[in-house]
Design an enzyme around this catalytic site. Structure first.
Site, short mmCIF file in Angstrom:
data_model
loop_
_atom_site.label_atom_id
_atom_site.label_comp_id
_atom_site.label_asym_id
_atom_site.label_seq_id
_atom_site.Cartn_x
_atom_site.Cartn_y
_atom_site.Cartn_z
N HIS A 113 25.24 -5.90 11.67
CA HIS A 113 25.13 -4.83 12.66
C HIS A 113 26.44 -4.54 13.42
CE1 HIS A 113 20.80 -4.92 12.11
NE2 HIS A 113 20.79 -6.22 12.33
N PHE B 30 16.80 -3.77 18.70
CA PHE B 30 16.86 -4.82 19.72
C PHE B 30 17.65 -4.43 20.97
CE2 PHE B 30 18.94 -8.43 21.76
CZ PHE B 30 17.84 -9.20 22.11
C1 BDR Z 1 21.53 -5.95 17.41
O1 BDR Z 1 20.70 -6.93 18.03
C2 BDR Z 1 21.31 -8.20 17.99
O2 BDR Z 1 20.43 -9.11 17.46
C3 BDR Z 1 22.57 -8.06 17.16
O3 BDR Z 1 23.62 -8.83 17.72
C4 BDR Z 1 22.89 -6.58 17.22
O4 BDR Z 1 23.70 -6.27 18.33
C5 BDR Z 1 20.87 -5.47 16.14
O5 BDR Z 1 19.63 -4.89 16.42
#
Ligand code: BDR
Ligand code: CA
Length: 323
Positions: A242, A168
């Site tokens: 994460h 992301f």
């Molecule tokens: C990352 O994307 C966001 O949804 C989370 O906060 C994290 O930083 C994971 O892919």
């Protein structure tokens, strides 16, 4: 022991919030100079508000919170309410923070703070890299003034989470990631290869709740919300955690295995936008200034997280208006 001085650039985000808790619980090792917020999991109007909520919850209404870029450099804005909820931190009871937002834009704050610091700060980045890329572009002289960037982003072994090839934070602003990865600043990159090992199982969620203080309870409630999407998607025993891997790396680098590499991010192809091409072998002749995390001591990570969450007091901090 001298504390590492950090600026945290984030898009809270339940997991960003828990990363902030981890920093605030570790004053001997981590000095938080300020927090900059960016559009990512939610629009920046929410991520800056959420950062202030989290500071207040942790009794750190004194921390400077700056709002930053409202949109990525070149691609269309991408948010993740489907994961994080409409507020970006669903699961937490929201209030209007008494703590004020700083009037200075995050990019100006980053440039001025880095140029003015007598000791180079570390940047911890847990959202799209728009603010940091803008700061590097506006003032390339900050490069030697950054100790390192510790960031959550990218994927190699695991494939992507927002598209089949992209994680992301990389996909949300691939052009910003490109600027940061090419900057020459030493970077530690913690991506899905490790965060997909850090599963918040039922037992770990229960352990978090059992700590019983308001911060740990909030952490539990937020994760109990955000897990539903990942549980359905991956069908694993728990949802990946994460962003707290960045602060965990600063606190306990021995919990992680990393190896030097260069990383390029895809900025052109609509199919693979944000894909991270990790080169361990010098195939691309890229400068190997990046440490890529490929393994993590899962039990050690959660022991650290629970020990730090337990440091918060049993009673809720009162909320006072900051200057
Ligand atoms: C990352 O994307 C966001 O949804 C989370 O906060 C994290 O930083 C994971 O892919
Ligand atoms: Ca994040």
């Amino acid at each position: 022991m001298t504390a590492t001085r950090v600026i945290i650039d984030c898009d809270p985000g339940q997991d960003d919030a828990i990363n902030l808790f981890l920093a605030f619980a570790s004053p001997e090792e981590i000095e938080v100079l300020g927090i900059t917020t960016v559009a990512g999991n939610a629009p920046v109007a929410l991520t800056q508000r959420n950062a202030r909520l989290i500071c207040e919850l942790a009794g750190r209404g004194d921390v400077l919170v700056h709002a930053g870029c409202t949109a990525p450099l070149s691609v269309a804005p991408l948010t993740a309410e489907h994961v994080h909820g409409a507020t970006g931190i669903d699961g937490l009871d929201i209030w209007e923070p008494a703590m004020l937002l700083q009037p200075v834009h995050a990019v100006d704050y980053l440039v001025d703070t880095l140029l003015g610091a007598d000791q180079a700060p570390t940047l911890v980045a847990t959202g799209p890299l728009t603010n940091i890329a803008m700061a590097l572009t506006r003032e390339p002289g900050i490069v030697p003034r950054i100790e390192r960037i510790v960031l959550m982003g990218g994927a190699m072994r695991e494939g992507g989470n927002i598209t089949p090839s992209a994680e992301f934070n990389m996909r949300a602003d691939p052009h910003a990631a490109d600027i940061v990865l090419r900057s020459g600043v030493p970077i530690v990159m913690l991506g899905l290869d490790v965060t997909h090992e850090l599963l918040v199982t039922r037992a770990r969620l229960a352990r978090m709740k059992a700590i019983g203080n308001p911060v740990a309870t909030a952490a539990h409630d937020m994760l109990a919300f955000s897990e539903r999407y990942d549980l359905a998607k991956y069908g694993k025993d728990g949802a990946p955690l994460h962003d707290p891997c960045t602060m965990a790396w600063l606190l306990r680098p021995d919990l992680f295995c990393t190896r030097p590499c260069s990383v390029a991010v895809e900025t052109g192809s609509p199919l693979t936008l944000g894909h991270t091409a990790v080169d361990f072998w010098g195939i691309t002749q890229g400068r190997r200034s990046i440490q890529w995390a490929y393994d993590v001591d899962v039990e050690g990570f959660f022991d650290l997280l629970f020990e730090r969450l337990a440091r918060f007091p049993a009673a809720r901090f009162s909320r006072r208006r900051s200057a």
